[in-house]
Design a protein around this motif. Structure first.
Motif, mmCIF file in Angstrom:
data_model
loop_
_atom_site.group_PDB
_atom_site.id
_atom_site.type_symbol
_atom_site.label_atom_id
_atom_site.label_comp_id
_atom_site.label_asym_id
_atom_site.label_seq_id
_atom_site.Cartn_x
_atom_site.Cartn_y
_atom_site.Cartn_z
ATOM 1 N N SER A 193 2.510 3.967 5.728
ATOM 2 C CA SER A 193 1.568 4.983 6.204
ATOM 3 C C SER A 193 1.643 6.225 5.322
ATOM 4 N N GLU A 194 0.651 7.057 5.477
ATOM 5 C CA GLU A 194 0.699 8.401 4.902
ATOM 6 C C GLU A 194 1.929 9.140 5.446
ATOM 7 N N GLY A 195 2.340 10.196 4.764
ATOM 8 C CA GLY A 195 3.487 10.977 5.213
ATOM 9 C C GLY A 195 3.224 11.601 6.582
ATOM 10 N N VAL A 196 4.134 11.370 7.530
ATOM 11 C CA VAL A 196 3.967 11.795 8.923
ATOM 12 C C VAL A 196 5.071 12.795 9.263
ATOM 13 N N VAL A 237 10.951 3.402 -5.545
ATOM 14 C CA VAL A 237 11.160 4.420 -6.574
ATOM 15 C C VAL A 237 9.841 4.746 -7.264
ATOM 16 N N LEU A 238 9.539 6.032 -7.302
ATOM 17 C CA LEU A 238 8.412 6.524 -8.095
ATOM 18 C C LEU A 238 8.997 7.086 -9.383
ATOM 19 N N HIS A 239 8.671 6.457 -10.482
ATOM 20 C CA HIS A 239 9.194 6.888 -11.791
ATOM 21 C C HIS A 239 8.245 6.366 -12.864
ATOM 22 N N MET A 268 0.866 -1.184 0.000
ATOM 23 C CA MET A 268 0.000 0.000 0.000
ATOM 24 C C MET A 268 0.896 1.226 0.000
ATOM 25 N N ALA A 269 0.809 2.025 -1.063
ATOM 26 C CA ALA A 269 1.655 3.217 -1.196
ATOM 27 C C ALA A 269 1.307 4.219 -0.097
ATOM 28 N N PRO A 270 2.269 5.066 0.268
ATOM 29 C CA PRO A 270 1.960 6.118 1.234
ATOM 30 C C PRO A 270 0.905 7.056 0.663
ATOM 31 N N LEU A 271 -0.148 7.298 1.446
ATOM 32 C CA LEU A 271 -1.294 8.068 0.943
ATOM 33 C C LEU A 271 -1.772 9.054 2.007
ATOM 34 N N THR A 272 -1.439 10.307 1.811
ATOM 35 C CA THR A 272 -1.883 11.382 2.700
ATOM 36 C C THR A 272 -3.390 11.534 2.602
ATOM 37 N N ARG A 273 -4.088 11.529 3.748
ATOM 38 C CA ARG A 273 -5.557 11.615 3.730
ATOM 39 C C ARG A 273 -6.098 12.708 4.665
ATOM 40 N N LEU A 274 -5.207 13.314 5.447
ATOM 41 C CA LEU A 274 -5.530 14.529 6.216
ATOM 42 C C LEU A 274 -6.734 14.377 7.149
ATOM 43 N N VAL A 313 -3.419 5.225 -13.109
ATOM 44 C CA VAL A 313 -3.667 4.477 -11.869
ATOM 45 C C VAL A 313 -3.067 3.081 -12.009
ATOM 46 N N THR A 314 -2.262 2.674 -11.033
ATOM 47 C CA THR A 314 -1.650 1.341 -11.092
ATOM 48 C C THR A 314 -2.732 0.275 -11.229
ATOM 49 N N SER A 315 -2.545 -0.593 -12.218
ATOM 50 C CA SER A 315 -3.537 -1.639 -12.480
ATOM 51 C C SER A 315 -2.958 -3.014 -12.154
ATOM 52 N N VAL A 346 5.386 -3.953 -5.659
ATOM 53 C CA VAL A 346 4.808 -2.792 -6.343
ATOM 54 C C VAL A 346 3.990 -1.984 -5.334
ATOM 55 N N ALA A 347 4.250 -0.681 -5.271
ATOM 56 C CA ALA A 347 3.453 0.199 -4.416
ATOM 57 C C ALA A 347 2.209 0.615 -5.193
ATOM 58 N N VAL A 348 1.056 0.454 -4.569
ATOM 59 C CA VAL A 348 -0.219 0.716 -5.227
ATOM 60 C C VAL A 348 -0.978 1.762 -4.413
ATOM 61 N N VAL A 362 8.464 -0.452 -6.669
ATOM 62 C CA VAL A 362 8.270 0.605 -7.671
ATOM 63 C C VAL A 362 6.819 1.073 -7.738
ATOM 64 N N ASN A 363 6.680 2.268 -8.297
ATOM 65 C CA ASN A 363 5.359 2.849 -8.566
ATOM 66 C C ASN A 363 5.552 3.811 -9.726
ATOM 67 N N SER A 364 4.655 3.746 -10.734
ATOM 68 C CA SER A 364 4.888 4.537 -11.944
ATOM 69 C C SER A 364 4.284 5.939 -11.865
ATOM 70 N N GLY A 365 3.832 6.346 -10.687
ATOM 71 C CA GLY A 365 3.448 7.740 -10.488
ATOM 72 C C GLY A 365 1.996 8.032 -10.815
ATOM 73 N N PHE A 366 1.710 9.334 -10.924
ATOM 74 C CA PHE A 366 0.319 9.791 -10.977
ATOM 75 C C PHE A 366 -0.289 9.699 -12.370
HETATM 76 C C1 LIG Z 1 -4.456 11.001 -2.143
HETATM 77 C C2 LIG Z 1 -2.989 10.758 -2.370
HETATM 78 C C3 LIG Z 1 -2.092 11.004 -1.346
HETATM 79 C C4 LIG Z 1 -0.722 10.733 -1.500
HETATM 80 N N1 LIG Z 1 0.134 10.923 -0.448
HETATM 81 C C5 LIG Z 1 1.437 10.547 -0.557
HETATM 82 C C6 LIG Z 1 2.305 10.610 0.580
HETATM 83 O O1 LIG Z 1 1.921 10.978 1.702
HETATM 84 N N2 LIG Z 1 3.594 10.225 0.394
HETATM 85 C C7 LIG Z 1 4.066 9.779 -0.819
HETATM 86 O O2 LIG Z 1 5.236 9.422 -0.928
HETATM 87 N N3 LIG Z 1 3.248 9.705 -1.901
HETATM 88 C C8 LIG Z 1 1.954 10.054 -1.788
HETATM 89 N N4 LIG Z 1 1.108 9.909 -2.867
HETATM 90 C C9 LIG Z 1 1.599 9.250 -4.095
HETATM 91 C C10 LIG Z 1 1.231 7.748 -4.069
HETATM 92 O O3 LIG Z 1 2.015 7.072 -3.096
HETATM 93 C C11 LIG Z 1 1.428 7.079 -5.459
HETATM 94 O O4 LIG Z 1 2.757 7.246 -5.848
HETATM 95 C C12 LIG Z 1 0.484 7.679 -6.503
HETATM 96 O O5 LIG Z 1 -0.847 7.629 -6.027
HETATM 97 C C13 LIG Z 1 0.559 6.943 -7.844
HETATM 98 O O6 LIG Z 1 0.248 5.585 -7.694
HETATM 99 P P1 LIG Z 1 -1.186 4.945 -8.146
HETATM 100 O O7 LIG Z 1 -1.294 5.123 -9.620
HETATM 101 O O8 LIG Z 1 -1.090 3.495 -7.738
HETATM 102 O O9 LIG Z 1 -2.244 5.694 -7.394
HETATM 103 C C14 LIG Z 1 -0.241 10.222 -2.734
HETATM 104 C C15 LIG Z 1 -1.161 10.004 -3.780
HETATM 105 C C16 LIG Z 1 -2.510 10.263 -3.610
HETATM 106 C C17 LIG Z 1 -3.471 9.959 -4.738
#
Ligand SMILES: Cc1cc2nc3c(=O)[nH]c(=O)nc-3n(C[C@H](O)[C@H](O)[C@H](O)COP(=O)(O)O)c2cc1C
Length: 357
Positions: free
Chosen positions: A53-56, A263-265, A20-26, A293-295, A311-313, A286-290
């Protein structure tokens, strides 16, 4: 190799290769204290091999967003204990992403009259604070003494994370936050041994990793980087220069025996990422970025072709708490609802249905 095969990342034993990729949700409120809702959200997703976890924020001045959780007070540490226990009770593993926002922060968020960065180079545009939209400010360039303090904040945060029951920590060296600001010659124009050459720009990140690894064990420390992923005015357009910087970084990290490199690339299978992997000489996530959406197809392909160890998703796991089961069964998926990514409460957070429902 299969996406659903187990793997060890250092001391972290993963049941499968979906991270589970790090995901900030505030959703941590004004005081940045993790709560029962957050614990539920993470526990729902515990069937992935590893949760990041989300970025802390690891220091008061490092808070980047209102509602972001921290790990600097006893109350925050106790909140994270709820999260770690809930994930472990559900059979999962979790590491805490330590994220110093650096110049992406704002005085309204940092609680001081300044933001911190390698150099006094401002980010363009505005940031959302609790008082509305505010223009970014010119950051304070960290002095040598302050660098030591920031490094020690990472160490103290890692100590708290493990004391709260986390399995490890991930250093956020990606996406334009403080550690990434050190790596780019655009945001780091220092002339004091922490800037001016590829090796010098990599030095602070290596020092932070060394200190954190000495505290909690290198095999419980991962690091995330995003070379050439232009983010928040941290620009890396010169491929030769970027390579030199990240090679210096990974050569410096290699002796620490870190748990993994994440690596995000946009092209994880390409030459840059695979060459950096060789310099690191440890497990690669790895994670291919924004961009897309990773499938399931992308993730399984990366593992089957050995382009990565895991793979980080991101967004697919936001929308599907039982993503591993769905991918295993090639079942349909819920669509993510981006309008709730950064809002308060359970909506769009813990209410995505499981397949069985
Ligand atoms: C809502 C949201 C919050 C995110 N927060 C972080 C974060 O806190 N730290 C981080 O390294 N990446 C963060 N990312 C990037 C994701 O870890 C990931 O690289 C990005 O969502 C692309 O992957 P996906 O196509 O699987 O969603 C965030 C992405 C999203 C959509």
């Amino acid at each position: 190799m299969d996406l659903f095969d187990p793997i060890d990342l250092g001391a972290l034993h993963l049941a499968n290769r979906v991270v589970m990729a790090p995901l900030t949700r505030l959703r941590a409120g004004d005081a940045g204290v993790p709560n029962a809702l957050m614990a539920e959200q993470y526990a729902q997703r515990a069937s992935v091999g590893l949760i990041v976890s989300e970025g802390v924020y690891p220091g008061a001045e490092s808070r980047g967003y209102y509602g972001q959780p921290g790990v600097i007070t006893d109350e925050q540490e106790a909140g994270w204990r709820l999260v770690a226990d809930a994930v472990h009770d559900a059979g999962g593993r979790i590491v805490m992403q330590l994220m110093h926002a650096g110049r992406v922060s704002h005085p309204d968020l940092s609680g001081s009259d300044r933001t911190l960065a390698p150099s006094a180079v401002a980010i363009s545009g505005a940031v959302h604070t609790q008082h509305g939209k505010r223009e970014h400010v010119v950051p304070h360039a960290l002095t040598a003494d302050e660098l030591v303090r920031v490094r020690d904040e990472f160490v103290e945060a890692a100590r708290r994370a493990l004391r709260a029951g986390f399995d490890g920590v991930e250093l956020h060296g990606a996406n334009g936050y403080l550690l990434h600001q050190f790596l780019s010659p655009v945001s780091n124009v220092r002339e004091d041994g922490y800037g001016g050459s590829a090796a010098a720009r990599a030095r602070f990140v290596i020092e932070v990793a060394e200190a954190v690894a000495a505290e909690v064990g290198g095999d419980r420390v991962g690091i995330r980087i995003s070379p050439m992923n232009q983010a928040q005015d941290v620009v890396e357009t010169d491929e030769a220069e970027t390579r030199a910087t990240y090679e210096a970084l990974l050569d410096g990290l290699r002796p620490l025996g870190l748990a993994y490199l994440s690596v995000l690339h946009a092209d994880p299978a390409g030459a840059l990422v695979q060459d950096l992997r060789a310099h690191f000489a440890g497990p690669l996530v790895v994670n291919s970025g924004f961009g897309s959406v990773t499938s399931r197809a992308e993730a399984t392909g990366l593992i089957e072709r050995a382009h990565a160890d895991a793979v980080a998703v991101g967004r697919a796991i936001i929308a599907n708490p039982d993503l591993v089961d769905r991918w295993r069964a090639e079942a349909p998926e819920n669509a993510p609802r981006p309008e709730h990514f950064y809002t308060a409460g359970a909506e769009g957070y813990t209410d995505y249905p499981r397949l069985s429902a």
